[in-house]
Structures are given as C-alpha cells and as structure tokens.
Write a protein that holds these residues in place. Structure first.
Motif, short mmCIF file in Angstrom:
data_model
loop_
_atom_site.label_atom_id
_atom_site.label_comp_id
_atom_site.label_asym_id
_atom_site.label_seq_id
_atom_site.Cartn_x
_atom_site.Cartn_y
_atom_site.Cartn_z
N ARG A 67 0.83 -1.21 0.00
CA ARG A 67 0.00 0.00 0.00
C ARG A 67 0.87 1.25 0.00
O ARG A 67 0.42 2.31 -0.43
N TYR A 68 2.10 1.12 0.47
CA TYR A 68 3.06 2.23 0.44
C TYR A 68 3.82 2.25 -0.89
O TYR A 68 4.11 3.31 -1.45
N ASN A 72 -1.67 2.31 -6.92
CA ASN A 72 -2.98 1.69 -6.72
C ASN A 72 -2.97 1.01 -5.35
O ASN A 72 -1.91 0.83 -4.76
N ASP A 73 -4.16 0.68 -4.85
CA ASP A 73 -4.26 0.24 -3.46
C ASP A 73 -4.66 -1.23 -3.38
O ASP A 73 -5.79 -1.58 -3.73
N ARG A 76 -7.88 -2.78 -2.07
CA ARG A 76 -9.09 -2.94 -2.91
C ARG A 76 -9.28 -4.38 -3.36
O ARG A 76 -10.33 -4.72 -3.91
N SER A 86 -1.11 -1.50 -11.56
CA SER A 86 -0.62 -0.32 -10.84
C SER A 86 0.69 0.18 -11.42
O SER A 86 1.45 -0.59 -12.01
N ALA A 259 -5.08 5.20 -6.72
CA ALA A 259 -6.11 5.17 -5.68
C ALA A 259 -5.90 6.38 -4.77
O ALA A 259 -5.04 6.36 -3.90
N ARG A 265 -3.80 7.46 2.97
CA ARG A 265 -2.83 6.43 2.60
C ARG A 265 -1.61 7.11 1.97
O ARG A 265 -1.71 7.74 0.93
N PHE A 267 1.54 6.85 -0.14
CA PHE A 267 2.29 5.97 -1.04
C PHE A 267 3.38 6.78 -1.71
O PHE A 267 3.31 8.02 -1.77
N ARG A 270 3.17 10.28 -3.68
CA ARG A 270 1.84 10.87 -3.51
C ARG A 270 1.85 12.39 -3.46
O ARG A 270 1.03 13.04 -4.12
#
Lengths: 376, 127
Positions: A67-68, A72-73, A76, A86, A259, A265, A267, A270
């Motif tokens: 997730r980091y 994309n996450d 999900r 991703s 995401a 979140r 990542f 980001r």
C-alpha cells in the motif's frame, strides 16, 4: 546467447524468428505477424511470457508495504485471486514500472517487466528494508498467456482432459482480473490483448508439455510482434515507450490506476502527484491520447504530431507507440499531446510522416476490444 | 530459404532488376528483403515520370515492424508504377519477383547495370 525460457526449443520447432528482447532470446514472430494477430482476435493464441519477472511478497506487513509501494491500493483486492494494475512510482511520481499484483492466499504476487527487472528489484529491496516482508523471485515458473475468443474453452478442455474437472469449472467461472491457485499452478483471467483469456503460471518443467497440448488443440503460437500490435489496439501502455521515470502517470493515461482514496494512505510519490493532479485538472499537463490515421499508412513511435489549437496556437506532441492495426487496417498510435493554454482544445492534428503532414484524429486510447472497434 | 532467381540483377540495398527486351528495367524488392520486413502494409509508390539518379530514394515500403527506403538501382525515368500495390501491398510478400514489382525505369546510363550484383553474389551477401 541470451537467456532462454523453458520453451525456447518449442519456439524454434514452431519456426520462430528469435530476437534479443531485454537479454532474452525470444520469438518475434513464427510465420506472419498479421496471421498471428488475427488468430488471437478470431480464435486463440499462446504467448510465452516467461521472461517477465514474478515476485512473491509474503510476511505480516506484505499488505501495508504494498500500500506504500504502489499508487494503486491492494486493499481494494477483497478476495484471494483478485488482481489490479498499478504503477510503481518514484518520489517525483515518475513511473519506475507498471505491474500486475494478485492477492494470493499466502500474500501477494507481482508480475513486472523483464526490461526493468534489475531496477525494480533494487527499488523494492530498498523500500522493503523497514518492513517485515519477504520478497522471492520465481524464475522456476513459466508464464503462458492463452488469449482469444476460444481461449477459455480450450483451457477448460485441457484441464478436463487431465482429470481436473473441478479446476476447469473454477477457471470457467473466473471473473476478469481474478485468478485461482491450483498447487504449483496459478491461472488468472488477465492478459495484454483486449481479448478474453488467461495467463497460466506453472513450473518450467511442465510448460513444454502444456505448450504442445495447446498447439494440438488449435492454439497458434504468437510472437512479440503481434503481442505489440494486439496491446496497442487494446490501448494498453508499454513501459519505456508510453511512460517512464520522467513521465507523470497522469500524462500516461494511468490516472485510473491511482487510488486517491483513502486520502490518508501515504504511497511513494503521492505528494508530488497531488500537485500534478491539480495541474492536470487545470489542463497544464500533456495527455496520452489515441490517434487514428484513416489514410493508408503506418504511424510510428517518435513521429512529430502537430497540434493546432482553437486559439490558433500550434504545439508539437509525439507518438509514443504506433503501428498499423491489422484489425482496423489503418494506422493507430498513442501520442503525448501537449495541453492548450486556458484549456484551448485541439482543432486540428497532423502527423509529420517524411515531411508530409497527414491528418489524424484524436480518440480515447483504446481501439479494439473483444475483436470490435471501440472508438467513435 | 529466400529465393534468388538467376536471371535477375540485384543491388546491395535489396532491390532486384530485370532487363526487359525493350531496354527498360523492371524493379522490386528481393524475396530476402520482404522476409526481413515481414507483413507489408503500405507502399509509398514512386512518382511516374520522375527522372531519378542511381541510389536516389524513390519509394518507401512499410511493414508492421519497420519502414524501409527503396532506392533507384540505376539512373533513368520512371515510366510505369505498379498501382495495384496501393490496395494490395502484401503482393510484395507473396510474389516479390512477379506481381509485386514496384516500377519500371527507362535507363539513361545502361552501363550502370554492369555494376549490379548477380544472384550468387547477392545471395552470398544475404547469408
């Protein structure tokens, strides 16, 4: 001599022309790129994509690490077998690679590009240091992509012929972008063609036998040449061409893979990406667009795209991937199109082919899906 | 294996030529060249009536994979062009030495023909 997959001898037996592809000796085509392309759109083809890199991710922090790591996450992915596409970004939000991640019963499986293997692994190993996560490359696995309108039935028949009828039923009921693990095999409804089909990951030792059985069932072997025309018709990006570390995913038609929620979140990339997102909304970033040339000819990577805007401004874009579409029988391309000032729209678009400006149309990326033309 | 008919002359840039009885020259690209290119999908045909020098670019053959320039193997006037290739460029793949001819040239310096390669020499070059 380059590296060879478990199927190298099978490619030679099938008459392949072998080329170097990222250090691997791979089939570029068997008899005819166009015949191979049509086989996938009309019936079924098999691609050896064992040169791609499989990395299994295990450990108590596998999910929080991914997730980091990824834009994309993976949260999900609600069920085992589910997959998502991703980008893996650097801190400047440039695309290090694009990949598929599957949620497995025991963790996650990533499939990354072969040409970026070393830098991907170096990046992952650097980022994983603070996490309780184990990364394991799986070079002992081959990957066969079986794609085309008849692919699902042929794979189910093959499983039935091995007495694996329960597995056949399970494969038949897989939804797009999900897979199932059967012992050392993993079969997923993913691919790079815009057709139905599966990707089968299986031990190298079993791959040649399955290859033979697929060919005996009427599946045509498909080289890297047709793999490229099929993915481009499907509007799918190719790393190193349509995006790289210098390109924002937003300018590579990868916005849908980011995401943004949940907003807390964190990542990699980001914070830079948030700024790019605002600039993109203001129309300040280039856009990866589809190009259609209805005159006879071929669009090629690197060609200049001259864009005339409604306010009279003229700016150049560039083709990032181009080809002749065997299905549509005209030129298609992905091209990075500059933004107009104050959101001025592109009124006229022309490609410079050997000094002649040939009119092209801008369309959404994506030209053929399930054998049919998809753009207006 | 590629086919290298003995009755033709060849250029190192993979064009073939046939000297016709009326003194004109028919040309196209060799079987070896079409194999290398793969499926041909577009040909920018030479311009009929154009006067060209030997080694001048006169046409472009495009396959899915690559675009390849075609050069005039000899100097002269382009007196005929195979217009059928506009709609059926793949003929160059299926019949490079017959229906896949590209153009005919009226040579202005027939001595240049002597400088071209015979089938064996060209075939050796393609190995």
């Amino acid at each position: 001599m380059g590296m060879r997959t478990a199927l190298f001898d099978k490619h030679v037996d099938a008459g392949a022309r072998i080329v170097d592809f990222g250090g691997w000796d791979m089939p570029i085509q068997y008899d005819s790129l166009i015949n191979e392309h049509h086989a996938v759109r009309q019936h079924a083809g098999v691609f050896d994509v064992s040169h791609m890199t499989i990395v299994d991710v295990k450990g108590p922090q596998a999910e929080s690490w991914l997730r980091y790591l990824l834009a994309n996450d993976v949260a999900r992915l609600k069920e085992t077998g589910h997959a998502l596409y991703s980008g893996m970004l650097n801190e400047q939000a440039g695309v290090i690679d694009d990949l598929i991640v599957y949620r497995m019963a025991w963790g996650f499986r990533l499939v990354v590009n072969c040409g970026t293997r070393e830098k991907d692994l170096a990046w992952m190993n650097k980022q994983v240091a603070a996490y309780d996560v184990q990364l394991t490359e799986r070079p002992e696995l081959a990957i066969l992509a079986v794609q085309g309108p008849a692919a699902m039935h042929i794979v189910m028949d093959l499983l039935n012929s091995k007495g694996a009828s329960a597995e056949a039923v399970q494969v038949g009921s897989l939804k797009n972008f999900s897979g199932a693990e059967f012992g050392s095999w993993f079969i997923a409804r993913t691919g790079y063609t815009g057709e139905n089909g599966v990707e089968i990951m299986l031990p190298n030792s079993e791959a040649p036998g399955i290859w033979d059985e697929l060919l005996a069932a009427g599946v045509k072997p498909i080289g890297l040449g047709a793999r490229d025309t099929l993915r481009l018709e499907a509007g799918m990006n190719l790393y190193g061409h349509d995006m790289d570390e210098s390109i924002s995913p937003l300018s590579a038609n990868m916005g849908w893979t980011i995401a943004w929620e949940p907003a807390d979140r964190d990542f990699i990339g980001r914070s830079v990406l948030e700024n790019q997102r605002e600039a993109f909304k203001r129309g300040e970033l280039p856009v990866l667009s589809g190009l259609v040339m209805e005159e006879r000819g071929v669009l090629r990577e690197g060609l200049r795209v001259q864009c005339t805007f409604a306010d009279g401004a003229v700016k150049d874009g560039v083709i990032t991937s181009g080809t002749f579409s065997p299905t549509l029988k005209h030129g298609i391309a992905l091209a990075r199109i500059p933004s107009g000032s104050q959101n001025a729209v592109v009124e006229k678009c022309e490609v410079d082919i050997r000094g002649k400006l040939i009119p092209v149309r801008l369309v959404k990326p994506g030209f053929v899906r399930l054998g049919k033309k998809v753009f207006e | 294996m590629s086919d290298f008919p003995d009755d033709l002359k060849y250029a190192a840039t993979h064009e073939w030529l046939r000297l016709e009885e009326d003194g004109t020259v028919t040309m196209g690209i060799s079987d070896h060249a079409q194999e290398l290119l793969g499926d041909i999908v577009f040909i920018e045909l030479p311009e009929e009536g154009k006067v060209v020098d030997a080694k001048q670019e006169i046409s472009v053959v495009e396959s899915v994979k690559a675009a390849s320039d075609i050069y005039a193997p000899i100097s002269g006037e382009i007196i005929a062009v195979n217009e059928d290739l506009a709609d059926a460029p793949e003929t160059v793949n299926t019949a490079p030495y017959t229906d896949g001819w590209i153009c005919r040239i009226l040579p202005s310096n027939p001595a240049e023909l002597e400088e071209l390669l015979d089938a064996d020499t060209y075939a050796g070059m393609c190995e």
